[in-house]
Structures are given as structure tokens and as C-alpha cells.
Design a protein around this motif. Sequence first.
Motif, mmCIF file in Angstrom:
data_model
loop_
_atom_site.group_PDB
_atom_site.id
_atom_site.type_symbol
_atom_site.label_atom_id
_atom_site.label_comp_id
_atom_site.label_asym_id
_atom_site.label_seq_id
_atom_site.Cartn_x
_atom_site.Cartn_y
_atom_site.Cartn_z
ATOM 1 N N ILE A 23 0.984 -1.000 -0.613
ATOM 2 C CA ILE A 23 -0.703 -0.090 -0.102
ATOM 3 C C ILE A 23 0.711 1.353 0.198
ATOM 4 N N SER A 24 0.738 2.019 -0.824
ATOM 5 C CA SER A 24 1.538 3.681 -1.281
ATOM 6 C C SER A 24 0.866 4.037 -0.349
ATOM 7 N N LEU A 25 1.576 5.318 0.353
ATOM 8 C CA LEU A 25 0.688 6.201 1.607
ATOM 9 C C LEU A 25 1.037 7.663 0.903
ATOM 10 N N PRO A 26 -0.473 8.220 1.193
ATOM 11 C CA PRO A 26 -0.082 9.495 0.894
ATOM 12 C C PRO A 26 0.433 10.603 1.954
ATOM 13 N N HIS A 27 1.866 11.275 1.264
ATOM 14 C CA HIS A 27 2.314 12.377 2.100
ATOM 15 C C HIS A 27 2.866 13.288 1.095
ATOM 16 N N GLU A 28 3.226 14.548 1.101
ATOM 17 C CA GLU A 28 4.038 15.583 0.657
ATOM 18 C C GLU A 28 5.499 15.152 0.337
ATOM 19 N N ARG A 29 6.089 16.235 -0.504
ATOM 20 C CA ARG A 29 7.233 16.175 -0.633
ATOM 21 C C ARG A 29 8.275 17.456 0.133
ATOM 22 N N CYS A 53 16.855 1.023 2.466
ATOM 23 C CA CYS A 53 17.566 2.253 2.884
ATOM 24 C C CYS A 53 17.263 3.047 2.063
ATOM 25 N N ASN A 54 17.016 3.974 2.426
ATOM 26 C CA ASN A 54 16.602 5.507 1.435
ATOM 27 C C ASN A 54 15.215 5.151 1.157
ATOM 28 N N VAL A 55 15.067 5.670 1.670
ATOM 29 C CA VAL A 55 13.032 5.346 1.878
ATOM 30 C C VAL A 55 12.205 6.849 1.529
ATOM 31 N N ALA A 56 12.098 7.048 0.204
ATOM 32 C CA ALA A 56 11.233 8.224 -0.568
ATOM 33 C C ALA A 56 9.695 8.962 0.179
ATOM 34 N N SER A 57 9.374 7.095 -0.498
ATOM 35 C CA SER A 57 7.949 7.447 -0.326
ATOM 36 C C SER A 57 7.585 6.431 0.402
ATOM 37 N N PRO A 58 6.666 6.819 1.384
ATOM 38 C CA PRO A 58 6.798 5.646 2.480
ATOM 39 C C PRO A 58 5.066 4.291 1.633
ATOM 40 N N THR A 59 5.595 3.616 1.938
ATOM 41 C CA THR A 59 4.368 2.501 2.064
ATOM 42 C C THR A 59 4.698 1.138 2.881
ATOM 43 N N MET A 60 3.358 0.282 3.161
ATOM 44 C CA MET A 60 3.283 -0.773 4.335
ATOM 45 C C MET A 60 2.812 -1.612 3.616
ATOM 46 N N GLU A 61 3.495 -3.399 4.178
ATOM 47 C CA GLU A 61 3.537 -4.558 3.423
ATOM 48 C C GLU A 61 2.300 -5.280 4.545
ATOM 49 N N VAL A 62 0.689 -5.320 3.912
ATOM 50 C CA VAL A 62 0.290 -6.444 4.044
ATOM 51 C C VAL A 62 0.350 -7.813 4.552
ATOM 52 N N GLY A 150 3.845 7.356 10.115
ATOM 53 C CA GLY A 150 3.179 6.653 10.928
ATOM 54 C C GLY A 150 1.049 6.684 10.553
ATOM 55 N N LEU A 151 1.292 8.303 11.115
ATOM 56 C CA LEU A 151 -0.034 8.500 11.125
ATOM 57 C C LEU A 151 -0.249 8.165 9.872
ATOM 58 N N ALA A 152 0.098 8.298 8.932
ATOM 59 C CA ALA A 152 -1.066 8.534 7.549
ATOM 60 C C ALA A 152 -1.420 6.418 7.488
ATOM 61 N N ALA A 153 0.041 5.976 8.153
ATOM 62 C CA ALA A 153 -0.695 4.166 8.132
ATOM 63 C C ALA A 153 -1.776 3.892 8.816
ATOM 64 N N LEU A 154 -1.762 4.972 9.885
ATOM 65 C CA LEU A 154 -3.260 4.118 11.012
ATOM 66 C C LEU A 154 -4.357 5.099 10.564
ATOM 67 N N VAL A 186 4.119 9.297 17.291
ATOM 68 C CA VAL A 186 2.397 8.787 16.611
ATOM 69 C C VAL A 186 1.430 9.152 17.860
ATOM 70 N N ALA A 187 1.569 8.922 18.964
ATOM 71 C CA ALA A 187 1.013 9.032 19.628
ATOM 72 C C ALA A 187 0.677 10.617 20.564
ATOM 73 N N TYR A 188 2.119 10.883 20.375
ATOM 74 C CA TYR A 188 1.894 12.764 20.471
ATOM 75 C C TYR A 188 1.086 13.636 19.303
ATOM 76 N N ASN A 189 0.874 13.058 18.576
ATOM 77 C CA ASN A 189 1.066 14.022 17.449
ATOM 78 C C ASN A 189 -0.702 13.266 16.760
ATOM 79 N N ALA A 190 -1.095 12.049 17.744
ATOM 80 C CA ALA A 190 -2.398 11.790 16.529
ATOM 81 C C ALA A 190 -3.418 12.481 16.910
ATOM 82 N N THR A 191 -4.451 12.549 15.725
ATOM 83 C CA THR A 191 -6.023 12.878 16.866
ATOM 84 C C THR A 191 -7.205 12.054 15.024
ATOM 85 N N GLY A 192 -8.166 12.246 16.667
ATOM 86 C CA GLY A 192 -8.966 11.670 15.410
ATOM 87 C C GLY A 192 -8.739 9.869 14.602
#
Length: 293
Positions: A23-29, A53-62, A150-154, A186-192
Motif C-alpha cells: 500500500i502506498s501512503l499519501p505524503h507531501e514532498r 534504506c533511502n526510503v523516499a516514499s512511504p509504503t506498507m506491506e500487508v 506513521g499517522l498516515a498508515a494508521l 504518533v502518540a503525541y501527534n494523533a488526532t481523530g
Amino acid sequence: MKTSILFFISLLFALCINAQEIISLPHERPENVQWVGEEKAFFSKIWNTEVVCNVASPTMEVFRPDAAIANGTSVVIAPGGGLYALSIESEGNMVARWLNEKGITAFVLKYRLVPTGEDGVQELNEVSSNKFDEFTKMVSAVMPFSVADGLAALQYVRENAAALGVDQNKIGFMGFSAGGAVTQGVAYNATGANRPDFIVPVYSWTSAMPVQKAPENTPLMLVICASDDPLGLATGSIELYNSWLTAGKTAELHMYSKGGHGFGMKKQDLPSDSWIERFYDWGMAEKIIAPVK
């Protein structure tokens, strides 16, 4: 001819079973951090494990459990690696497969890292040892984007809970070392929608993400560390636990006398080897995990 067709169907089925679900996660450059080249994945002889290493675009494997034992609980996993690499196997994929056996859906997160060349592990060793100011500057620059991933993944898991077959009220975040710092962020900045229901910081890099006052919408927390962590992270883990306790929030701490740093799913013939089983016990006690029947 019939045999050939059957062989082809069997091969196609096997390929589908083993196909990665990414899954590709939304993000801003960001403007202040620039990556050159592609993401790198290789076996690190320095760490003796598979790394990315050198991860520029966040993804997650299910990683999905067998449908017959799936219990609805899910965990986003953030491997560690000093923000220069990800220990993707022992702190990611192996954790996910273990959780699957307990009916838990897992998502191994590749969050954004400090830009590196061919070997991020080697660069981490060199920069942290010889150019500490530069090391601190780069980590500080990238950390906000790692936390945002991390927030985008959640948020993705919660908004797509029905399609993923998970309970939107039983979504956790587990991170190791630098991934533990991301967990705190993530815990400190999470909302909704991006708020985790529980967090599991494992030998969290609390010097990269200093302990703060427990937030109002505090998730349940289990802290894992070893007293002999060579990076001195035991003190920060205790401080993190105390911050929840002082606020009257639900928290548990497992501090092993021996275990070192970066043990993940590696076997060392020490009590710390069973940390993930203690997570499972804790999850059942807090009723965020239903036992496998």
C-alpha cells in the motif's frame, strides 16, 4: 496438454499466494530533504540481517492471518535502524508473521528515512561516529516526516478497516528503536482517525523523540526494553512508562536485565526472547486481542 494446464494453474496460484500486498501512503514532498536514486534493499553484513534504506516514499506491506483465526486486531509495525535504514526482517516481517499466527493482521511500514547511498547502515556508522552534529541534524530533519508516515498508515487502516477485515477500534502501532521514536511521535501527534488504540515502543530511541507529557487521548501502552541496552535507552523507557502512569493512563513495562539493543525477533537464549509473547498476554488482558480458538 492437460498436465501442462494443471501445472500452469498451480504455478499461477502459488504466485498469487506469495504476491506482496503493498500500500502506498499519501505524503507531501518536503523542501528541506532531497532523496537521490531508488530505495535500496539488501543483506547487511554489519547488522547480519535484511535491511532497507533511502526510503523516499512511504509504503506498507500487508500481512494477513488465516481467515479462520483472524480476530480483527491489527498492528502497524515500524522497524528500527537509526532513521538511516530499516531492519526490515527481524523487526518487521518476522514480527508480522508471528502476529499472523495469533490471528492479528500486520502492516510493515517503510517510513521515510535520511537520504543515503548504497549502504545506509555503513553511512549510519560513519556519520554517527565521526560527524555527530550532522547525524543529529539529519535525524531531526527527517523525523517529522517519519512520524507523518506513521499517522498516515494508521489513518489508512482505520478508514479501510472493513475492506482490510480489521476492527477500527483495535488498531495498534509497534515500533523498534527509531521506530519506537516514531511510535512516540504518533502518540503525541494523533488526532481523530490516525489515533492508535494501543502502542508498543520496543527499546525506543527516546533521545531522538524526547519523552513528553502523556497526551489527553492517550492510547494503551506496553513498553519493552533491556537494562543493558548499550545505547542507554532503559532510562528513557522508564521515563516513558512513568509519563503514562503519572497521568493515570494504562501502561505496562517489561524491563529485561539482559537483552541488549536491537534484539527484535532474534533468539539470544535470554528471557527477552519471549517479549512478543508477553505482548500477546498483555493484549488479551486488555481485551484488545481475542485468543485464537
